[in-house]
Design a protein around this motif. Sequence first.
Motif, PDB file in Angstrom:
ATOM      1  N   PHE A   1      -3.049   1.656  -4.424  1.00  0.00           N
ATOM      2  CA  PHE A   1      -2.679   3.076  -4.566  1.00  0.00           C
ATOM      3  C   PHE A   1      -3.585   3.965  -4.854  1.00  0.00           C
ATOM      4  O   PHE A   1      -4.955   3.671  -5.394  1.00  0.00           O
ATOM      5  CB  PHE A   1      -1.585   3.024  -5.546  1.00  0.00           C
ATOM      6  CG  PHE A   1      -1.725   3.015  -6.742  1.00  0.00           C
ATOM      7  CD1 PHE A   1      -1.780   3.989  -7.845  1.00  0.00           C
ATOM      8  CD2 PHE A   1      -2.178   1.779  -7.354  1.00  0.00           C
ATOM      9  CE1 PHE A   1      -2.314   3.798  -9.176  1.00  0.00           C
ATOM     10  CE2 PHE A   1      -2.656   1.387  -8.721  1.00  0.00           C
ATOM     11  CZ  PHE A   1      -2.588   2.665  -9.644  1.00  0.00           C
ATOM     12  N   GLY A   2      -3.319   5.682  -4.725  1.00  0.00           N
ATOM     13  CA  GLY A   2      -4.137   6.243  -4.956  1.00  0.00           C
ATOM     14  C   GLY A   2      -3.406   7.439  -5.936  1.00  0.00           C
ATOM     15  O   GLY A   2      -2.895   7.249  -7.014  1.00  0.00           O
ATOM     16  N   HIS A   3      -3.771   8.686  -5.510  1.00  0.00           N
ATOM     17  CA  HIS A   3      -2.995   9.843  -6.006  1.00  0.00           C
ATOM     18  C   HIS A   3      -3.614  10.474  -7.343  1.00  0.00           C
ATOM     19  O   HIS A   3      -4.094  11.669  -7.454  1.00  0.00           O
ATOM     20  CB  HIS A   3      -1.643   9.595  -6.275  1.00  0.00           C
ATOM     21  CG  HIS A   3      -0.901  10.987  -6.512  1.00  0.00           C
ATOM     22  ND1 HIS A   3      -0.843  11.836  -5.982  1.00  0.00           N
ATOM     23  CD2 HIS A   3       0.058  11.067  -7.691  1.00  0.00           C
ATOM     24  CE1 HIS A   3      -0.159  12.663  -6.326  1.00  0.00           C
ATOM     25  NE2 HIS A   3       0.548  12.342  -7.407  1.00  0.00           N
TER      26      HIS A   3
ATOM     27  N   VAL B   1       0.963  -1.090  -0.087  1.00  0.00           N
ATOM     28  CA  VAL B   1       0.006  -0.010   0.032  1.00  0.00           C
ATOM     29  C   VAL B   1       0.967   1.091  -0.080  1.00  0.00           C
ATOM     30  O   VAL B   1       1.858   1.548   0.792  1.00  0.00           O
ATOM     31  CB  VAL B   1      -1.036   0.176   1.164  1.00  0.00           C
ATOM     32  CG1 VAL B   1      -1.999   1.237   1.172  1.00  0.00           C
ATOM     33  CG2 VAL B   1      -1.854  -1.246   1.317  1.00  0.00           C
ATOM     34  N   THR B   2       0.696   2.002  -1.026  1.00  0.00           N
ATOM     35  CA  THR B   2       1.299   3.454  -0.967  1.00  0.00           C
ATOM     36  C   THR B   2       0.327   4.553  -1.713  1.00  0.00           C
ATOM     37  O   THR B   2      -0.700   3.998  -2.203  1.00  0.00           O
ATOM     38  CB  THR B   2       2.676   3.223  -1.615  1.00  0.00           C
ATOM     39  OG1 THR B   2       3.304   4.494  -1.388  1.00  0.00           O
ATOM     40  CG2 THR B   2       2.424   3.104  -3.222  1.00  0.00           C
ATOM     41  N   HIS B   3       0.438   5.882  -1.469  1.00  0.00           N
ATOM     42  CA  HIS B   3      -0.351   6.622  -2.491  1.00  0.00           C
ATOM     43  C   HIS B   3       0.116   6.739  -3.661  1.00  0.00           C
ATOM     44  O   HIS B   3      -1.058   6.657  -4.504  1.00  0.00           O
ATOM     45  CB  HIS B   3       0.025   8.080  -1.587  1.00  0.00           C
ATOM     46  CG  HIS B   3      -1.088   9.207  -2.035  1.00  0.00           C
ATOM     47  ND1 HIS B   3      -2.238   8.894  -1.852  1.00  0.00           N
ATOM     48  CD2 HIS B   3      -0.820  10.188  -2.700  1.00  0.00           C
ATOM     49  CE1 HIS B   3      -2.942  10.072  -2.744  1.00  0.00           C
ATOM     50  NE2 HIS B   3      -1.984  10.733  -3.218  1.00  0.00           N
TER      51      HIS B   3
ATOM     52  N   TYR C   1       5.991   7.123  -6.552  1.00  0.00           N
ATOM     53  CA  TYR C   1       6.297   6.123  -7.661  1.00  0.00           C
ATOM     54  C   TYR C   1       5.723   6.578  -8.930  1.00  0.00           C
ATOM     55  O   TYR C   1       5.837   6.010 -10.030  1.00  0.00           O
ATOM     56  CB  TYR C   1       5.599   4.886  -7.084  1.00  0.00           C
ATOM     57  CG  TYR C   1       6.007   4.149  -6.069  1.00  0.00           C
ATOM     58  CD1 TYR C   1       7.421   3.423  -6.201  1.00  0.00           C
ATOM     59  CD2 TYR C   1       5.958   4.341  -4.776  1.00  0.00           C
ATOM     60  CE1 TYR C   1       7.831   2.841  -5.059  1.00  0.00           C
ATOM     61  CE2 TYR C   1       6.340   3.897  -3.769  1.00  0.00           C
ATOM     62  CZ  TYR C   1       7.348   2.986  -3.970  1.00  0.00           C
ATOM     63  OH  TYR C   1       7.917   2.440  -2.668  1.00  0.00           O
ATOM     64  N   GLY C   2       5.673   7.840  -9.390  1.00  0.00           N
ATOM     65  CA  GLY C   2       5.137   8.505 -10.541  1.00  0.00           C
ATOM     66  C   GLY C   2       3.883   7.765 -11.160  1.00  0.00           C
ATOM     67  O   GLY C   2       3.583   7.604 -12.435  1.00  0.00           O
ATOM     68  N   VAL C   3       2.791   7.327 -10.305  1.00  0.00           N
ATOM     69  CA  VAL C   3       1.693   6.732 -10.756  1.00  0.00           C
ATOM     70  C   VAL C   3       0.773   7.443 -12.007  1.00  0.00           C
ATOM     71  O   VAL C   3       0.267   6.679 -12.735  1.00  0.00           O
ATOM     72  CB  VAL C   3       0.847   6.068  -9.696  1.00  0.00           C
ATOM     73  CG1 VAL C   3       1.570   5.113  -8.708  1.00  0.00           C
ATOM     74  CG2 VAL C   3       0.034   7.243  -9.184  1.00  0.00           C
ATOM     75  N   LYS C   4       0.868   8.651 -12.039  1.00  0.00           N
ATOM     76  CA  LYS C   4       0.143   9.278 -12.988  1.00  0.00           C
ATOM     77  C   LYS C   4       0.914   9.053 -14.383  1.00  0.00           C
ATOM     78  O   LYS C   4       0.384   9.409 -15.408  1.00  0.00           O
ATOM     79  CB  LYS C   4       0.207  10.851 -12.671  1.00  0.00           C
ATOM     80  CG  LYS C   4      -0.608  11.092 -11.432  1.00  0.00           C
ATOM     81  CD  LYS C   4      -1.033  12.758 -11.296  1.00  0.00           C
ATOM     82  CE  LYS C   4      -1.675  13.038  -9.959  1.00  0.00           C
ATOM     83  NZ  LYS C   4      -1.874  14.163  -9.799  1.00  0.00           N
ATOM     84  N   THR C   5       1.875   8.560 -14.355  1.00  0.00           N
ATOM     85  CA  THR C   5       2.645   8.631 -15.689  1.00  0.00           C
ATOM     86  C   THR C   5       3.062   6.914 -16.291  1.00  0.00           C
ATOM     87  O   THR C   5       2.609   6.608 -17.346  1.00  0.00           O
ATOM     88  CB  THR C   5       4.100   8.927 -15.578  1.00  0.00           C
ATOM     89  OG1 THR C   5       4.041  10.280 -15.418  1.00  0.00           O
ATOM     90  CG2 THR C   5       4.884   8.924 -17.096  1.00  0.00           C
ATOM     91  N   SER C   6       3.150   6.009 -15.189  1.00  0.00           N
ATOM     92  CA  SER C   6       3.162   4.860 -15.466  1.00  0.00           C
ATOM     93  C   SER C   6       3.309   3.912 -13.997  1.00  0.00           C
ATOM     94  O   SER C   6       3.531   4.545 -13.150  1.00  0.00           O
ATOM     95  CB  SER C   6       4.767   4.562 -16.030  1.00  0.00           C
ATOM     96  OG  SER C   6       5.240   3.077 -16.111  1.00  0.00           O
ATOM     97  N   LEU C   7       3.035   2.761 -14.227  1.00  0.00           N
ATOM     98  CA  LEU C   7       3.164   1.681 -13.009  1.00  0.00           C
ATOM     99  C   LEU C   7       4.181   0.957 -12.971  1.00  0.00           C
ATOM    100  O   LEU C   7       4.538   0.225 -12.020  1.00  0.00           O
ATOM    101  CB  LEU C   7       1.864   0.826 -12.920  1.00  0.00           C
ATOM    102  CG  LEU C   7       0.507   1.425 -13.124  1.00  0.00           C
ATOM    103  CD1 LEU C   7      -0.504   0.385 -12.868  1.00  0.00           C
ATOM    104  CD2 LEU C   7       0.316   2.461 -11.926  1.00  0.00           C
ATOM    105  N   LEU C   8       5.204   1.214 -13.718  1.00  0.00           N
ATOM    106  CA  LEU C   8       6.400   0.529 -13.747  1.00  0.00           C
ATOM    107  C   LEU C   8       7.236   0.421 -12.376  1.00  0.00           C
ATOM    108  O   LEU C   8       7.663  -0.657 -11.902  1.00  0.00           O
ATOM    109  CB  LEU C   8       7.391   0.883 -14.969  1.00  0.00           C
ATOM    110  CG  LEU C   8       8.491   0.240 -15.089  1.00  0.00           C
ATOM    111  CD1 LEU C   8       8.390  -1.295 -15.522  1.00  0.00           C
ATOM    112  CD2 LEU C   8       9.373   0.756 -16.223  1.00  0.00           C
ATOM    113  N   ARG C   9       7.713   1.763 -11.866  1.00  0.00           N
ATOM    114  CA  ARG C   9       8.200   1.849 -10.869  1.00  0.00           C
ATOM    115  C   ARG C   9       7.593   1.320  -9.366  1.00  0.00           C
ATOM    116  O   ARG C   9       8.055   0.571  -8.541  1.00  0.00           O
ATOM    117  CB  ARG C   9       8.429   3.250 -10.241  1.00  0.00           C
ATOM    118  CG  ARG C   9       9.575   3.900 -11.262  1.00  0.00           C
ATOM    119  CD  ARG C   9       9.705   5.588 -11.030  1.00  0.00           C
ATOM    120  NE  ARG C   9       9.928   5.898  -9.661  1.00  0.00           N
ATOM    121  CZ  ARG C   9       9.582   6.917  -9.277  1.00  0.00           C
ATOM    122  NH1 ARG C   9       9.061   8.124 -10.010  1.00  0.00           N
ATOM    123  NH2 ARG C   9       9.706   7.323  -8.094  1.00  0.00           N
ATOM    124  N   LEU C  10       6.091   1.377  -9.463  1.00  0.00           N
ATOM    125  CA  LEU C  10       5.489   0.628  -8.635  1.00  0.00           C
ATOM    126  C   LEU C  10       5.282  -0.953  -8.658  1.00  0.00           C
ATOM    127  O   LEU C  10       5.292  -1.591  -7.585  1.00  0.00           O
ATOM    128  CB  LEU C  10       4.010   1.194  -8.593  1.00  0.00           C
ATOM    129  CG  LEU C  10       3.024   0.959  -7.539  1.00  0.00           C
ATOM    130  CD1 LEU C  10       3.583   1.240  -6.231  1.00  0.00           C
ATOM    131  CD2 LEU C  10       1.604   1.559  -7.842  1.00  0.00           C
TER     132      LEU C  10
END
Length: 169
Positions: free
Chosen positions: A105-107, A76-78, A82-91
């Motif tokens: 996740f959210g954000h 679980v993270t926000h 991890y740059g989730v608005k661009t890609s899920l790769l880091r996550l």
Amino acid sequence: MKAVIVSDSHGLTAELAQIVSRHRHEADLFIHCGDSELPAEADEIAPFAVVRGNCDWTAAFPDERTEEAGGVRFFVTHGHLYGVKTSLLRLYYRAKETGANVVCFGHSHLAGAERIDEVLFINPGSIALPRGRKEKTYAVLTVGKGQALVQFYDVAGRAIPDLEQTFSF
């Protein structure tokens, strides 16, 4: 196993209490993916495994956490770290490091679920400020019999069938 997942409540309290009341007898785990904007001692946030979002001022919440329920490992993270608005790769890479089966996740405030390899990603959307649709959403994950069912609800508890997805698990 059943988990109720919310995010981006941005100061709302009555809605969090209603969601907990609605699901308290069936849920094994309540998760809040950050931006609650509530103090750690708030009664409404107490039932949730909470992480810190970019709008949370208290350092009492961790940036990320792992939880286990019914043999399912959650990361679980926000999402802002991890740059989730661009890609899920880091996550995705972080999920693999933690051994997570499910990432919450959210954000972005965008409700949805997808699977990458063996990892299930769930963004419950926002119960305060949704993006991409009008409903203020949260998610319920049910895992059993080799399947993961992700259902979305509005804050009044009405199902949103077009967001529902089932994954082999």
